[in-house]
Design a protein around this motif. Structure first.
Motif, PDB file in Angstrom:
ATOM      1  N   PRO A 322      38.763 -29.513  46.729  1.00 22.61           N
ATOM      2  CA  PRO A 322      37.524 -28.884  47.231  1.00 22.61           C
ATOM      3  C   PRO A 322      37.680 -27.372  47.373  1.00 22.61           C
ATOM      4  O   PRO A 322      38.770 -26.854  47.622  1.00 22.61           O
ATOM      5  N   GLY A 323      36.552 -26.661  47.211  1.00 26.98           N
ATOM      6  CA  GLY A 323      36.526 -25.226  47.447  1.00 26.98           C
ATOM      7  C   GLY A 323      37.074 -24.401  46.302  1.00 26.98           C
ATOM      8  O   GLY A 323      37.418 -24.922  45.239  1.00 26.98           O
ATOM      9  N   VAL A 324      37.146 -23.107  46.529  1.00 24.40           N
ATOM     10  CA  VAL A 324      37.653 -22.161  45.533  1.00 24.40           C
ATOM     11  C   VAL A 324      39.127 -21.917  45.808  1.00 24.40           C
ATOM     12  O   VAL A 324      39.501 -21.484  46.899  1.00 24.40           O
ATOM     13  N   LYS A 325      39.964 -22.170  44.830  1.00 27.48           N
ATOM     14  CA  LYS A 325      41.412 -21.990  44.987  1.00 27.48           C
ATOM     15  C   LYS A 325      41.916 -21.002  43.937  1.00 27.48           C
ATOM     16  O   LYS A 325      41.576 -21.104  42.756  1.00 27.48           O
ATOM     17  N   ALA A 326      42.702 -20.047  44.380  1.00 29.76           N
ATOM     18  CA  ALA A 326      43.265 -19.060  43.462  1.00 29.76           C
ATOM     19  C   ALA A 326      44.739 -18.851  43.788  1.00 29.76           C
ATOM     20  O   ALA A 326      45.129 -18.784  44.958  1.00 29.76           O
ATOM     21  N   PHE A 327      45.553 -18.753  42.743  1.00 22.57           N
ATOM     22  CA  PHE A 327      46.993 -18.547  42.905  1.00 22.57           C
ATOM     23  C   PHE A 327      47.444 -17.499  41.894  1.00 22.57           C
ATOM     24  O   PHE A 327      46.729 -17.165  40.942  1.00 22.57           O
ATOM     25  N   GLU A 328      48.635 -16.989  42.090  1.00 20.79           N
ATOM     26  CA  GLU A 328      49.210 -16.041  41.153  1.00 20.79           C
ATOM     27  C   GLU A 328      49.723 -16.778  39.914  1.00 20.79           C
ATOM     28  O   GLU A 328      50.166 -17.922  39.994  1.00 20.79           O
ATOM     29  N   ALA A 329      49.674 -16.120  38.768  1.00 23.09           N
ATOM     30  CA  ALA A 329      50.171 -16.721  37.527  1.00 23.09           C
ATOM     31  C   ALA A 329      51.635 -17.119  37.688  1.00 23.09           C
ATOM     32  O   ALA A 329      52.450 -16.344  38.207  1.00 23.09           O
ATOM     33  N   ASP A 330      51.968 -18.312  37.269  1.00 21.22           N
ATOM     34  CA  ASP A 330      53.332 -18.871  37.316  1.00 21.22           C
ATOM     35  C   ASP A 330      53.853 -19.086  38.736  1.00 21.22           C
ATOM     36  O   ASP A 330      55.046 -19.344  38.932  1.00 21.22           O
ATOM     37  N   GLU A 331      52.965 -18.987  39.723  1.00 24.59           N
ATOM     38  CA  GLU A 331      53.371 -19.249  41.101  1.00 24.59           C
ATOM     39  C   GLU A 331      53.734 -20.720  41.267  1.00 24.59           C
ATOM     40  O   GLU A 331      53.059 -21.604  40.728  1.00 24.59           O
ATOM     41  N   THR A 332      54.789 -21.002  41.999  1.00 23.13           N
ATOM     42  CA  THR A 332      55.155 -22.383  42.307  1.00 23.13           C
ATOM     43  C   THR A 332      54.484 -22.787  43.617  1.00 23.13           C
ATOM     44  O   THR A 332      54.622 -22.087  44.630  1.00 23.13           O
ATOM     45  N   ILE A 333      53.744 -23.876  43.573  1.00 24.53           N
ATOM     46  CA  ILE A 333      53.060 -24.357  44.773  1.00 24.53           C
ATOM     47  C   ILE A 333      53.451 -25.811  45.013  1.00 24.53           C
ATOM     48  O   ILE A 333      53.776 -26.552  44.076  1.00 24.53           O
ATOM     49  N   ASP A 334      53.419 -26.210  46.255  1.00 22.47           N
ATOM     50  CA  ASP A 334      53.726 -27.592  46.609  1.00 22.47           C
ATOM     51  C   ASP A 334      52.455 -28.422  46.584  1.00 22.47           C
ATOM     52  O   ASP A 334      51.470 -28.083  47.254  1.00 22.47           O
ATOM     53  N   VAL A 335      52.477 -29.495  45.787  1.00 21.15           N
ATOM     54  CA  VAL A 335      51.355 -30.433  45.741  1.00 21.15           C
ATOM     55  C   VAL A 335      51.874 -31.800  46.158  1.00 21.15           C
ATOM     56  O   VAL A 335      53.076 -32.084  46.077  1.00 21.15           O
ATOM     57  N   PHE A 336      50.964 -32.649  46.611  1.00 20.40           N
ATOM     58  CA  PHE A 336      51.360 -33.932  47.164  1.00 20.40           C
ATOM     59  C   PHE A 336      50.843 -35.088  46.321  1.00 20.40           C
ATOM     60  O   PHE A 336      49.672 -35.108  45.914  1.00 20.40           O
ATOM     61  N   ILE A 337      51.722 -36.043  46.061  1.00 19.89           N
ATOM     62  CA  ILE A 337      51.379 -37.290  45.368  1.00 19.89           C
ATOM     63  C   ILE A 337      51.521 -38.424  46.373  1.00 19.89           C
ATOM     64  O   ILE A 337      52.565 -38.562  47.019  1.00 19.89           O
ATOM     65  N   ASP A 338      50.465 -39.209  46.496  1.00 23.58           N
ATOM     66  CA  ASP A 338      50.502 -40.372  47.390  1.00 23.58           C
ATOM     67  C   ASP A 338      50.895 -41.597  46.568  1.00 23.58           C
ATOM     68  O   ASP A 338      50.150 -41.989  45.660  1.00 23.58           O
ATOM     69  N   PRO A 339      52.043 -42.210  46.819  1.00 24.14           N
ATOM     70  CA  PRO A 339      52.482 -43.365  46.013  1.00 24.14           C
ATOM     71  C   PRO A 339      51.493 -44.521  46.007  1.00 24.14           C
ATOM     72  O   PRO A 339      51.506 -45.343  45.081  1.00 24.14           O
ATOM     73  N   ARG A 340      50.613 -44.583  46.997  1.00 26.58           N
ATOM     74  CA  ARG A 340      49.649 -45.683  47.039  1.00 26.58           C
ATOM     75  C   ARG A 340      48.699 -45.663  45.850  1.00 26.58           C
ATOM     76  O   ARG A 340      48.111 -46.686  45.505  1.00 26.58           O
ATOM     77  N   HIS A 341      48.519 -44.507  45.244  1.00 31.69           N
ATOM     78  CA  HIS A 341      47.534 -44.362  44.178  1.00 31.69           C
ATOM     79  C   HIS A 341      48.151 -44.352  42.777  1.00 31.69           C
ATOM     80  O   HIS A 341      47.480 -43.988  41.813  1.00 31.69           O
ATOM     81  N   LEU A 342      49.403 -44.747  42.671  1.00 35.47           N
ATOM     82  CA  LEU A 342      50.063 -44.724  41.366  1.00 35.47           C
ATOM     83  C   LEU A 342      49.644 -45.911  40.502  1.00 35.47           C
ATOM     84  O   LEU A 342      49.494 -47.035  40.976  1.00 35.47           O
ATOM     85  N   MET A 343      49.478 -45.633  39.208  1.00 30.06           N
ATOM     86  CA  MET A 343      49.413 -46.674  38.185  1.00 30.06           C
ATOM     87  C   MET A 343      50.742 -46.609  37.432  1.00 30.06           C
ATOM     88  O   MET A 343      51.241 -45.507  37.158  1.00 30.06           O
ATOM     89  N   VAL A 344      51.301 -47.758  37.101  1.00 31.32           N
ATOM     90  CA  VAL A 344      52.631 -47.796  36.479  1.00 31.32           C
ATOM     91  C   VAL A 344      52.550 -48.577  35.172  1.00 31.32           C
ATOM     92  O   VAL A 344      52.016 -49.697  35.130  1.00 31.32           O
ATOM     93  N   PHE A 345      53.105 -47.981  34.119  1.00 30.52           N
ATOM     94  CA  PHE A 345      53.055 -48.575  32.784  1.00 30.52           C
ATOM     95  C   PHE A 345      54.467 -48.640  32.208  1.00 30.52           C
ATOM     96  O   PHE A 345      55.283 -47.745  32.431  1.00 30.52           O
ATOM     97  N   ASP A 346      54.723 -49.710  31.458  1.00 32.85           N
ATOM     98  CA  ASP A 346      56.044 -49.852  30.853  1.00 32.85           C
ATOM     99  C   ASP A 346      56.143 -48.990  29.594  1.00 32.85           C
ATOM    100  O   ASP A 346      55.214 -48.250  29.246  1.00 32.85           O
TER     101      ASP A 346
END
Length: 360
Positions: A322-346
């Motif tokens: 949501p909203g307007v997000k801006a970051f510096e080029a090549d900036e490393t940011i922390d994002v979160f993955i919730d394991p509950r929403h994973l799809m898994v394929f062989d």
């Protein structure tokens, strides 16, 4: 009931449709979802009788109609590239199927005016198509399909030329109109969100074959393979190839994801995990979510939302936030993955289990 039984269509040695079996029932809404050249229009032409299959057969209400001409079937079809009679007024264009069917004057007038009101065409009934905008011409073609009262209605990306407001209104109204008439309604689109808005059933197509068919929300939430999951994702599905070891999925470096309970029984090995862009976040959504350092590449701002493009190891991801997000080029940011929403394929791309019902 419309049945396609092991239908294949080959053109110049190439399979446009490959071994498709499909059953569609009266009063049902059925979406054909797939990218350009996946076979949607070819499949519709076979359903309509405009083309004959190279092998297999087409049945309607228990009768083999494989060799029956389209003129001898009760079918209506509307393409994105609208077709109208240029010398006729809008009124006469809409009325033409009723006149061919021998309908009386009062019925013709009633049905034409009803369809014209629905499609906002009442002020233009005495104009000819050449004096209409492209969107108005498309609405005229749709109105003609509505009044025909066909047993099978095929709409091939029919709303693409309409303005946003009318497109939203018709997405809600058209399925109801055709369902009330007991029509088999087939709607082709390249847009996953349109399939979700329409509901009903969805068949996902890839390279001329149907990868999955069922209730739309079930196909979206529980794809049986990676191809289907990617077809039903816009922005593209986020994926990464990784290894499972014990209770962890091991990402690049020191990052690991806990294996959700429903996947606990799968063997250690190489898998592909997938997750939707709105399941990647800047803030920790739950205690189980895992932080992943990803490199920012670009942001697409839509106004109320931002599509943030990221790179992690060899994977390219998109985060919808949501909203307007801006970051510096090549900036490393922390994002979160919730394991509950994973799809898994062989490694063959098959879902290793039926994911539980995930929040859309």
């Amino acid at each position: 009931m419309l049945e396609l039984r092991n239908v294949t269509k080959t053109v110049a040695g190439a399979d446009h449709i490959r071994d498709v079996s499909l059953t569609l029932r009266h009063g049902s809404l059925n979406v054909l979802l797939g990218p350009t050249l996946s076979g949607k229009t070819s499949l519709m032409r076979l359903m309509a009788g405009l083309d004959a299959p190279s092998s297999g057969s087409v049945w309607f209400d228990g009768k083999d109609v494989t060799g029956v001409r389209v003129q001898d079937r009760n079918v209506a079809m509307v393409y994105q590239q609208f077709i109208n009679y240029p010398a006729m007024t809008v009124y006469e264009n809409i009325a033409s199927p009723l006149r061919v069917a021998g309908a009386g004057r009062d019925r013709i007038d009633r049905e034409v005016k009803r369809a014209a009101e629905l499609l906002k065409l009442t002020p233009y009934l005495q104009r000819t198509p050449l004096n209409l905008s492209g969107g108005q011409q498309q609405r005229t073609a749709l109105a003609r399909a509505i009044v025909k009262n066909a047993s099978l209605v095929l709409l091939d990306e029919p709303l693409a030329n309409l303005d946003y407001k009318l497109r939203e209104e018709l997405r809600a109204e058209l399925p109801r109109l055709f369902a009330e008439a007991g029509t088999i309604f087939v709607y082709a689109t390249t847009e996953p969100h349109e399939a979700l808005l329409l509901g009903g059933n969805t068949a996902t197509l890839s390279q001329g074959r149907i990868t999955q068919f069922g209730p739309t929300i079930d196909v979206f939430r529980r794809p049986i393979d990676l191809v289907t999951a990617k077809t039903f994702a816009d922005p593209p599905l986020n994926t990464i190839v990784l290894g499972k070891q014990g209770g962890s999925f091991l990402l690049d470096g020191a990052v690991s994801l806990p294996v959700p309970a429903e996947f606990a029984g799968i063997a250690d090995g190489i898998y592909t995990i997938g997750f939707q862009p709105h399941h990647l976040s800047l803030e920790r959504p739950t205690a189980a979510a895992v932080s992943v350092p990803a490199k920012f590449t670009v942001t697409e701002i839509t106004g109320s939302e931002s599509f943030v493009h990221l790179q992690f190891a060899d994977a390219r991801w998109v985060m919808l936030t949501p909203g307007v997000k801006a970051f510096e080029a090549d900036e490393t940011i922390d994002v979160f993955i919730d394991p509950r929403h994973l799809m898994v394929f062989d490694e063959a791309g098959r879902s290793v289990t039926s994911p539980r019902r995930l929040a859309a």
